[in-house]
Scaffold this active site. Sequence first.
Site, PDB file in Angstrom:
ATOM      1  N   ILE A 301      -5.432 -78.172 131.069  1.00  0.00           N
ATOM      2  CA  ILE A 301      -6.268 -79.320 131.420  1.00  0.00           C
ATOM      3  C   ILE A 301      -5.600 -80.649 131.106  1.00  0.00           C
ATOM      4  O   ILE A 301      -6.165 -81.706 131.371  1.00  0.00           O
ATOM      5  CB  ILE A 301      -7.628 -79.245 130.701  1.00  0.00           C
ATOM      6  CG1 ILE A 301      -7.431 -79.203 129.187  1.00  0.00           C
ATOM      7  CG2 ILE A 301      -8.413 -78.030 131.172  1.00  0.00           C
ATOM      8  CD1 ILE A 301      -8.717 -79.217 128.389  1.00  0.00           C
ATOM      9  N   GLY A 302      -4.399 -80.614 130.549  1.00  0.00           N
ATOM     10  CA  GLY A 302      -3.697 -81.859 130.276  1.00  0.00           C
ATOM     11  C   GLY A 302      -2.283 -81.594 129.830  1.00  0.00           C
ATOM     12  O   GLY A 302      -1.974 -80.533 129.294  1.00  0.00           O
ATOM     13  N   SER A 303      -1.401 -82.557 130.081  1.00  0.00           N
ATOM     14  CA  SER A 303      -0.013 -82.422 129.639  1.00  0.00           C
ATOM     15  C   SER A 303       0.558 -83.801 129.397  1.00  0.00           C
ATOM     16  O   SER A 303       0.117 -84.785 129.989  1.00  0.00           O
ATOM     17  CB  SER A 303       0.830 -81.683 130.688  1.00  0.00           C
ATOM     18  OG  SER A 303       0.847 -82.394 131.907  1.00  0.00           O
ATOM     19  N   ALA A 305       4.128 -86.024 127.151  1.00  0.00           N
ATOM     20  CA  ALA A 305       5.541 -86.001 126.785  1.00  0.00           C
ATOM     21  C   ALA A 305       5.841 -84.989 125.693  1.00  0.00           C
ATOM     22  O   ALA A 305       6.943 -84.463 125.624  1.00  0.00           O
ATOM     23  CB  ALA A 305       5.965 -87.396 126.328  1.00  0.00           C
ATOM     24  N   SER A 306       4.878 -84.709 124.840  1.00  0.00           N
ATOM     25  CA  SER A 306       5.179 -83.847 123.697  1.00  0.00           C
ATOM     26  C   SER A 306       4.261 -82.642 123.569  1.00  0.00           C
ATOM     27  O   SER A 306       4.265 -81.976 122.541  1.00  0.00           O
ATOM     28  CB  SER A 306       5.091 -84.671 122.403  1.00  0.00           C
ATOM     29  OG  SER A 306       3.822 -85.281 122.302  1.00  0.00           O
ATOM     30  N   GLY A 307       3.485 -82.335 124.579  1.00  0.00           N
ATOM     31  CA  GLY A 307       2.630 -81.167 124.464  1.00  0.00           C
ATOM     32  C   GLY A 307       1.652 -81.020 125.603  1.00  0.00           C
ATOM     33  O   GLY A 307       1.658 -81.802 126.551  1.00  0.00           O
ATOM     34  N   VAL A 309      -2.539 -79.313 126.697  1.00  0.00           N
ATOM     35  CA  VAL A 309      -3.859 -78.862 126.256  1.00  0.00           C
ATOM     36  C   VAL A 309      -4.356 -77.800 127.221  1.00  0.00           C
ATOM     37  O   VAL A 309      -4.259 -77.965 128.442  1.00  0.00           O
ATOM     38  CB  VAL A 309      -4.861 -80.029 126.192  1.00  0.00           C
ATOM     39  CG1 VAL A 309      -6.206 -79.543 125.656  1.00  0.00           C
ATOM     40  CG2 VAL A 309      -4.323 -81.148 125.325  1.00  0.00           C
ATOM     41  N   LYS A 324      -4.405 -77.076 121.713  1.00  0.00           N
ATOM     42  CA  LYS A 324      -3.401 -78.107 121.951  1.00  0.00           C
ATOM     43  C   LYS A 324      -2.079 -77.661 121.356  1.00  0.00           C
ATOM     44  O   LYS A 324      -1.992 -77.342 120.168  1.00  0.00           O
ATOM     45  CB  LYS A 324      -3.816 -79.437 121.338  1.00  0.00           C
ATOM     46  CG  LYS A 324      -2.783 -80.522 121.596  1.00  0.00           C
ATOM     47  CD  LYS A 324      -3.338 -81.904 121.360  1.00  0.00           C
ATOM     48  CE  LYS A 324      -2.310 -82.943 121.768  1.00  0.00           C
ATOM     49  NZ  LYS A 324      -2.785 -84.308 121.598  1.00  0.00           N
ATOM     50  N   ASP A 414     -12.726 -95.192 113.371  1.00  0.00           N
ATOM     51  CA  ASP A 414     -12.454 -95.396 114.800  1.00  0.00           C
ATOM     52  C   ASP A 414     -13.643 -94.919 115.636  1.00  0.00           C
ATOM     53  O   ASP A 414     -13.483 -94.167 116.596  1.00  0.00           O
ATOM     54  CB  ASP A 414     -11.176 -94.663 115.207  1.00  0.00           C
ATOM     55  CG  ASP A 414     -10.576 -95.229 116.498  1.00  0.00           C
ATOM     56  OD1 ASP A 414     -10.984 -96.335 116.917  1.00  0.00           O
ATOM     57  OD2 ASP A 414      -9.702 -94.574 117.086  1.00  0.00           O
TER      58      ASP A 414
END
Length: 572
Positions: A301-303, A305-307, A309, A324, A414
Amino acid sequence: MKAFSSYDEKPPAPPIRFSSSATRENQVVGLKPLPKEPEATKKKKTMPNPFMKKNKDKKEASEKPVISRPSNFEHTIHVGYDPKTGEFTGMPEAWARLLTDSQISKQEQQQNPQAVLDALKYYTQGESSGQKWLQYDMMFIDDAPSRTPSYGLKPQPYSTSSLPYHGNKIQDPRKMNPMTTSTSSAGYNSKQGVPPTTFSVNENRSSMPPSYAPPPVPHGETPADIVPPAIPDRPARTLSIYTKPKEEEEKIPDLSKGQFGVQARGQKAKKKMTDAEVLTKLRTIVSIGNPDRKYRKVDKIGSGASGSVYTAIEISTEAEVAIKQMNLKDQPKKELIINEILVMRENKHANIVNYLDSYLVCDELWVVMEYLAGGSLTDVVTECQMEDGIIAAVCREVLQALEFLHSRHVIHRDIKSDNILLGMDGSVKLTDFGFCAQLSPEQRKRTTMVGTPYWMAPEVVTRKQYGPKVDVWSLGIMAIEMVEGEPPYLNENPLRAIYLIATNGKPDFPGRDSMTLLFKDFVDSALEVQVENRWSASQLLTHPFLRCAKPLASLYYLIVAAKKSIAEASNS
């Protein structure tokens, strides 16, 4: 769950904003000027020593000189403000350019020059290397960057503003045996010195009463059917930032005390963990074994530069999770990874996204979290008009998480809609603990500036010591966000926004006049500039405004409406 039939009466569609408050176009963020090239210096010639022996000369000539690191260095800052001319004196050229472009008027500079310097100091100290580990480098292949993933991943069919850790099959940790909440699957070891935690705060408070049954999904629809394609993100300036603590910086002259031209001595910064130390610490946290034998990956579901998901299925329970995979070599702030895992592992709550497991596979770290398909609150905020009852329900759930964290001396730092994740059953959970702080009895206050500028409390922006109530301020800003579709000052120049937060305190906004008296009082109680007068999370949970909260199941229709609105905007 009973499906809708053609004879069932469907509820009216949720109100959609006439225009989405999400930013649809890429915005150019000004780059900081490069430092000047150092001037070449001529080598000083040394006179030969006639008394030195020849063999000693040869030995010394063969040895390379050892140069130690600088110590007790000084950095002199001479910044003053001349009220007669209305100009700052001794200001660095880079600061002067930022101030010129900031749209802070001369009158505003004259009214509060110290706030101007504080804003400049904050803005120039913000470092991209301090971004949370959940945020990847902003690398997108297509022209329109993803709107939802705050960690900068290139989305696939599903995306959220943060790592989409959710799931409805995870047991409520408040109903679990306190001695078994940290299980072997979470990598707990009694020798680590971090014992399992108990849940003593609000154990009888339910985030979803039994009468609040999840709404039925219309016949023929599944969450996958309503997943929209990605659309452009908010401005990059809304990303979370980190700046180093005051004690690591050069002091700014305090103009309010008449300090003009203060000489500041650089102090030793905190020792940064080496890669070897990070790996050693991680090995005491993660589980041993092959994660591929426990989880079956389903969709990417996601990509970045460093990994990447993935959604995955836990083979033994068939529960859906999010995994992840991160290449540790590409993570700029490896210490934050350890911090976030430890905080989430030891602070389980029904309103906090649950950490499930982690593994070290060669140079990759696998983090397993619960997964919810509803996405982030940001999508609902920017696309739908939320009723007071829905806003009250969301605020109540977030406050329950904050009360729990603050009772354990943890500050999130945050809080914003991007870090509030929703389940299709209406569950509301707090995520993204990369910037959280653990307060000790010896250190009740913090001075590090972290978070996202538009949600920051005045005491953070002005670089004063602060405590848990900074989260309450951010919640108040998030309440405004749910009314307006965006936080105050979002369209201002970032430097001017920081100045306005420091100067104005409680912000004004157009929708205030249409709010009920109870809602106004709730927001005002959270946005008290004087920290001692600001309500705590526990106090806000008793506010009468929360009594008008609607069932959490009502969020389902807003989630669906937001997804459809985003899909239509993307296809148009």
